[in-house]
Design a protein around this motif. Sequence first.
Motif, short mmCIF file in Angstrom:
data_model
loop_
_atom_site.label_atom_id
_atom_site.label_comp_id
_atom_site.label_asym_id
_atom_site.label_seq_id
_atom_site.Cartn_x
_atom_site.Cartn_y
_atom_site.Cartn_z
N UNK A 164 0.86 -1.19 0.00
CA UNK A 164 0.00 0.00 0.00
C UNK A 164 0.89 1.23 0.00
N UNK A 165 0.67 2.14 -0.95
CA UNK A 165 1.48 3.36 -1.02
C UNK A 165 0.58 4.58 -1.12
N UNK A 166 1.05 5.67 -0.52
CA UNK A 166 0.41 6.96 -0.70
C UNK A 166 1.50 7.99 -0.94
N UNK A 167 1.27 8.86 -1.91
CA UNK A 167 2.26 9.87 -2.30
C UNK A 167 1.67 11.24 -2.06
N UNK A 168 2.40 12.06 -1.28
CA UNK A 168 1.99 13.43 -1.02
C UNK A 168 2.92 14.37 -1.75
N UNK A 169 2.35 15.33 -2.48
CA UNK A 169 3.13 16.28 -3.24
C UNK A 169 2.85 17.70 -2.76
N UNK A 170 3.70 18.63 -3.14
CA UNK A 170 3.48 20.04 -2.79
C UNK A 170 2.14 20.50 -3.33
N UNK A 171 1.46 21.34 -2.54
CA UNK A 171 0.15 21.83 -2.96
C UNK A 171 -0.99 20.96 -2.47
N UNK A 172 -0.67 19.86 -1.78
CA UNK A 172 -1.70 19.05 -1.16
C UNK A 172 -2.17 17.85 -1.95
N UNK A 173 -1.64 17.64 -3.17
CA UNK A 173 -2.09 16.48 -3.94
C UNK A 173 -1.69 15.18 -3.26
N UNK A 174 -2.63 14.22 -3.25
CA UNK A 174 -2.36 12.89 -2.71
C UNK A 174 -2.79 11.84 -3.72
N UNK A 175 -1.94 10.84 -3.92
CA UNK A 175 -2.24 9.73 -4.82
C UNK A 175 -1.93 8.43 -4.08
N UNK A 176 -2.68 7.38 -4.40
CA UNK A 176 -2.50 6.12 -3.67
C UNK A 176 -2.66 4.93 -4.59
N UNK A 177 -2.09 3.81 -4.17
CA UNK A 177 -2.22 2.57 -4.92
C UNK A 177 -2.12 1.40 -3.96
N UNK A 178 -2.88 0.34 -4.24
CA UNK A 178 -2.84 -0.91 -3.49
C UNK A 178 -2.42 -1.99 -4.46
N UNK A 179 -1.28 -2.66 -4.20
CA UNK A 179 -0.67 -3.54 -5.19
C UNK A 179 -0.48 -4.96 -4.67
#
Length: 477
Positions: A164-179
């Motif tokens: 399980x991964x979650x990526x936080x970027x500048x500006x508040x964007x969040x992306x996630x994946x379950x692999x």
Amino acid sequence: MSALAQTDALFFDRAGLDLAALRRQVDDTLAGADDGELFLEYRQSESLAFDDGRLKSAAFDTSQGFGLRAVAGESVGYAHSTDLSNAAVARAAATVRAVKAGHSGSVASAPAAGGPGLYTDANPLGLMSFEDKVKLLAEIDAYARAKDARVRQVMASLSGEWQAVQILRAGGQRLADIRPLVRLNVSVVVGEGDRQESGSFGTGGRFAFARVVSPEGWRAAVDEALRQALVNLRSVPAPAGEMQVVLGPGWPGILLHEAIGHGLEGDFNRKKTSAFSGLMGQRIASPGVTVVDDGTIADRRGSLTIDDEGTATRRTVLIEDGRLTGYMQDRQNARLMGMEPTGNGRRQSFAHHPMPRMTNTVMMPGTHPREEILARVKRGLYAVNFGGGQVDITSGKFVFSASEAYLIEDGRVGPPVKGAMLIGNGPDALTRVEMIGDDTALDPGVGTCGKDGQGVPVGVGQPTLLIDRLTVGGTGG
């Protein structure tokens, strides 16, 4: 439940991270940088191995952590920890910020949201009990031994993981994946008198265990491993010399992956250390050769909904009708080369920074039936399966061992041979492709690629190919 909701439960509800504080930390860390992200990861993995009629080993592991990265020009600051806390992220940020000294950039635009998931997000480890896995491996052992009296040893292994991964970027964007990722391997040793030979087969992908542990699935794996072992038992010494070589479909694409694929990754071309550097738009392969890297094939071992920087994966055409048309790019190398990221930014875990890596690298089919290709060969080698190999990225030179190969004589497949080594140069081999089969196939789902000490799951594929004049190393006449 969405991947973002599942990872929120892991990292914020369970681990206790403060999301609002994390967003402030990421914004502060990346201010003045060109790019970067906070990568959160939780992983469960399990493996069992059966050998000599008993369970030889069993392991279960849970790991978690984060990696914080800031990119400034060609420089990268990276810090990671297994401590999932805001305090640990703050300590990492103090280290990562050093890369921005004297640099004033504007953080690159965030990647677009990824498309629909490419695989089931079920945790394969929780869908089959430990006892059932051991029972299955024992059944595999018994089935293989009952198939042929010449079977002397059976080795079987079953492994799975849930990342399980979650990526936080500048500006508040969040992306996630379950692999999810599973794999079944079977190896069989057969013997007659003093001679022993082996065969092996593996299968897997991004799905639950059901696909590889069904009776049809595991029996097919045993049958194939035994078939290869019996073929090798009657093999003769491989010839040596320069000759025509026919590569079979599917797994032989590993030669394409190693000898050609790495040379088309963005970092090697930006640094001009690839044999393909500076050749964009030029003919680098025979007409008809089209090669793609496609991370969007459902359930495949090398596929990802998003890469480890948050970029949606895509189908990238690398070579089209013999001409170089693209590179595989992560965000940093794409920016420095004035190109677009292609969703190939990958890392082994939170403890590693991302770099351009392949996903599923495949040569597209041609028009020739396999029989027509074989009929074109007066005397040559038909390589069906490969073992290990080595390649020099700068020169493209490679050496690969064939684990299953046959002589071709007067257009007919002759006896199997043992000890065949294919020796050549990737860029040169591309220009020697004479015929391309109509039977492109993907590998069964077992590939792992190594680069700079990092290993990631990948896929390969190709049709039957006729290559003119490759050097074959062997011990026969």
